[in-house]
Design an enzyme around this catalytic site. Structure first.
Site, PDB file in Angstrom:
ATOM      1  N   GLU A 298      -4.956  20.616  -7.108  1.00  0.00           N
ATOM      2  CA  GLU A 298      -6.264  21.442  -6.393  1.00  0.00           C
ATOM      3  C   GLU A 298      -5.408  23.088  -6.295  1.00  0.00           C
ATOM      4  OE1 GLU A 298      -7.919  18.288  -3.353  1.00  0.00           O
ATOM      5  OE2 GLU A 298      -6.309  19.157  -2.676  1.00  0.00           O
TER       6      GLU A 298
ATOM      7  N   ASP B 161      -8.656  25.221   3.617  1.00  0.00           N
ATOM      8  CA  ASP B 161      -7.869  26.144   2.685  1.00  0.00           C
ATOM      9  C   ASP B 161      -8.487  27.588   2.810  1.00  0.00           C
ATOM     10  OD1 ASP B 161      -7.987  23.647   1.495  1.00  0.00           O
ATOM     11  OD2 ASP B 161      -8.750  24.029  -0.069  1.00  0.00           O
TER      12      ASP B 161
HETATM   13  C1  FRU Z   1      -7.919  21.205  -0.878  1.00  0.00           C
HETATM   14  C2  FRU Z   1      -9.280  21.034  -1.238  1.00  0.00           C
HETATM   15  C3  FRU Z   1     -10.058  21.564  -2.401  1.00  0.00           C
HETATM   16  C4  FRU Z   1     -11.371  21.672  -2.049  1.00  0.00           C
HETATM   17  C5  FRU Z   1     -11.492  21.856  -0.660  1.00  0.00           C
HETATM   18  C6  FRU Z   1     -12.664  21.203   0.145  1.00  0.00           C
HETATM   19  O1  FRU Z   1      -7.403  21.188   0.386  1.00  0.00           O
HETATM   20  O2  FRU Z   1      -9.429  19.554  -1.218  1.00  0.00           O
HETATM   21  O3  FRU Z   1      -9.679  21.007  -3.778  1.00  0.00           O
HETATM   22  O4  FRU Z   1     -12.106  22.743  -2.781  1.00  0.00           O
HETATM   23  O5  FRU Z   1      -9.879  21.317  -0.089  1.00  0.00           O
HETATM   24  O6  FRU Z   1     -12.694  21.460   1.711  1.00  0.00           O
END
Ligand code: FRU
Length: 497
Positions: free
Chosen positions: A224, A42
């Site tokens: 998320e 992300d």
């Molecule tokens: C989304 C996610 C978030 C989390 C991160 C962990 O892709 O699952 O919810 O904070 O990636 O790397």
């Protein structure tokens, strides 16, 4: 020549050869941000300050697969060229550093400022691997870090975590903004199957306001990476947009970005309707959120992959890239509002000379050095058509519109290596939102991705693929009576030296 000199000379040559190779490996994106090496997911902490766009990102410097998360860091002054910076945040005794956001604390509400200069504040999720192993629910909490040098270096706040876990297993990805009417910070947090809003006067203590979404929107997976912002529509109406990324449960399977249009009053969010809207209806845009502190521009960036296969795509020294930064507008279409996305105009900085293609010719040889280009097309009467991008290995990517289903589509089934996952080859198609007869299409192609912006960006689709060689030919199939009024090709220069 002395032996010392020879060694020095050879070392220089090796260094030169290596520099030449980095960012030019097979499949390496030439016009998109990707980390120099290792795993990325992300985008995080995107904030604009002092003429610099900061991009932090979920990063594991130990491997090319997901692992203990850090915040990697890159900066740009034009949203196109990126400078890699040292890792900004490392895991500590409270856990790994998961996704989050960053803001400029102009009023120094936090007291983190120094010498009259506002601090930058990053807020992220701590994910505690020890609690996770013990199968506890309170694995995730929110922590804060601040910077007194414009985002170059970061100190974690000694009072972390600033928001404890109330017993919710998925409790993460805080997106914070200043809410002027209430003179307070609003945090939008993903809490399993919904988002929860919190408020704070000082960034350090947070009060729960309300939640949204348990009964609304797509629920094929966990929510998320949310975002919340106000935006003016093309007709002047002021609306609030709530983004809630979801995994799995996206329109093409796996991960995707959904959003809602409605109103936020400082305490709760109310959606205008129950329609499920996708910000990008393709297979490979996820965790997308917007930059803070960009004035009237709303700039969006997503991770260009899908959790269904992100860990096993066939790149060697790095994994994953970001989308092209996109500028978003709110437009009204048949009495409802939708977001429309377009590649940022700054892409002009790497655009070569645009060539107008003869729309009647239908076959075009292209000679692009970086393998990256933009194709634009306009029509006054949209009918079925397709555009095929191909190379001399008989690999091809097909993009187009299907009249019978009223759908835009991307077919990557023969666009290169795909055997690494059964989930990779799918028909990627989405219903057209626009109701008007005419249409326009912008297609951005890089070494291993395509981004489609149709109908002024009302429909956006991103897809990755892995061809053995860059595409060198374009052909247009308009046998169903489709008339192009304008077709143009613009080569895009690599952003990497
Ligand atoms: C989304 C996610 C978030 C989390 C991160 C962990 O892709 O699952 O919810 O904070 O990636 O790397």
């Amino acid at each position: 020549m002395k032996i010392g000199r020879i060694v020095f000379f050879v070392l220089l040559m090796v260094k030169g050869a290596y520099a030449q190779k980095a960012y030019h490996e097979q499949y390496r994106p030439q016009i998109h941000f990707s980390p120099p090496a290792h795993w990325m997911n992300d985008p995080n902490g995107m904030v604009y300050y002092g003429g610099v766009y900061h991009l932090f990102y979920q990063y594991y410097p130990g491997a090319t697969v997901w692992g203990p998360m850090h915040w990697g860091h890159a900066t740009s002054t034009d949203l196109v060229h990126w400078k890699n910076k040292p890792v900004a945040l490392y895991p500590d005794s409270l856990g790994y550093i998961f996704s989050g956001s960053a803001v400029v604390d102009f009023h120094n509400t936090s007291g983190f400022g120094k010498n009259g200069h506002p601090p930058l504040i990053a807020i992220f999720t701590y994910h505690d691997p020890i609690k996770e192993k013990a199968h506890r629910l309170d694995v995730q909490s929110q922590g804060v870090a601040y910077s007194n040098d414009g985002g170059n270096s970061w100190k974690k706040y000694s009072g972390n975590p600033v928001l404890q876990n109330p017993g919710i297993s998925d409790f993460r990805d805080p997106k914070v903004q200043w809410y002027e009417p209430g003179k307070m910070w609003i945090m939008t947090l993903a809490t399993k199957d919904r988002v929860t809003f919190y408020s704070s006067k000082d960034f350090k203590s947070w009060v729960r306001e309300s939640d949204f979404g348990a009964q609304t929107g797509a629920h094929g997976g966990v929510w998320e990476c949310p975002d919340l912002f106000k935006i003016s529509a093309s007709d002047g109406a002021e609306k609030w947009v709530l983004i809630a990324n979801i995994n799995p449960g996206g329109p093409q399977g796996g991960s995707a970005t959904q959003y809602f249009i409605g109103n936020f009053n400082g305490n709760n969010f109310q959606a205008d309707d129950n329609e499920i809207r996708w910000l990008d209806a393709g297979s490979d845009e996820y965790a997308g959120v917007t930059w803070s502190n960009t004035g009237n521009r709303r700039l969006f960036l997503g991770w260009m992959s899908n959790w269904d296969y992100a860990n096993i795509v066939p790149t060697k020294i790095w994994r994953s890239a970001m989308t092209i930064p996109r500028e978003m507008k709110l437009v009204k279409e048949a009495s409802q509002y939708y977001l429309a996305s377009k590649p940022v105009k700054e892409l002009g900085a790497i655009s070569g000379k645009t060539i107008i293609l003869n729309a009647k010719q239908h076959q075009y040889g292209i000679n692009t050095h970086s393998g990256s280009f933009m194709l634009k097309l306009k029509t006054t009467q949209l009918k079925s058509f397709s555009i095929t991008f191909s190379n001399d290995r008989k690999e091809k990517l097909v993009v187009g519109f299907d009249d019978s289903g009223n759908q835009w589509f991307i077919d990557r089934s023969r666009a290169g290596e795909s055997g690494f996952s059964n989930n990779f080859v799918r028909k990627i198609a989405t219903n057209r939102i626009a109701k008007i007869q005419g249409s326009d299409l912008t297609i951005v192609i890089d070494a291993s991705s395509v981004e489609l912006f149709a109908d002024g960006g009302l429909t956006t689709m991103t897809s990755i693929f892995f061809p053995a060689k860059p595409f060198s030919a374009i052909s247009l199939d308009a046998s169903q009576g489709f008339q192009t009024s304008r077709l143009s090709y613009t080569p895009l220069k690599s952003i990497w030296p």
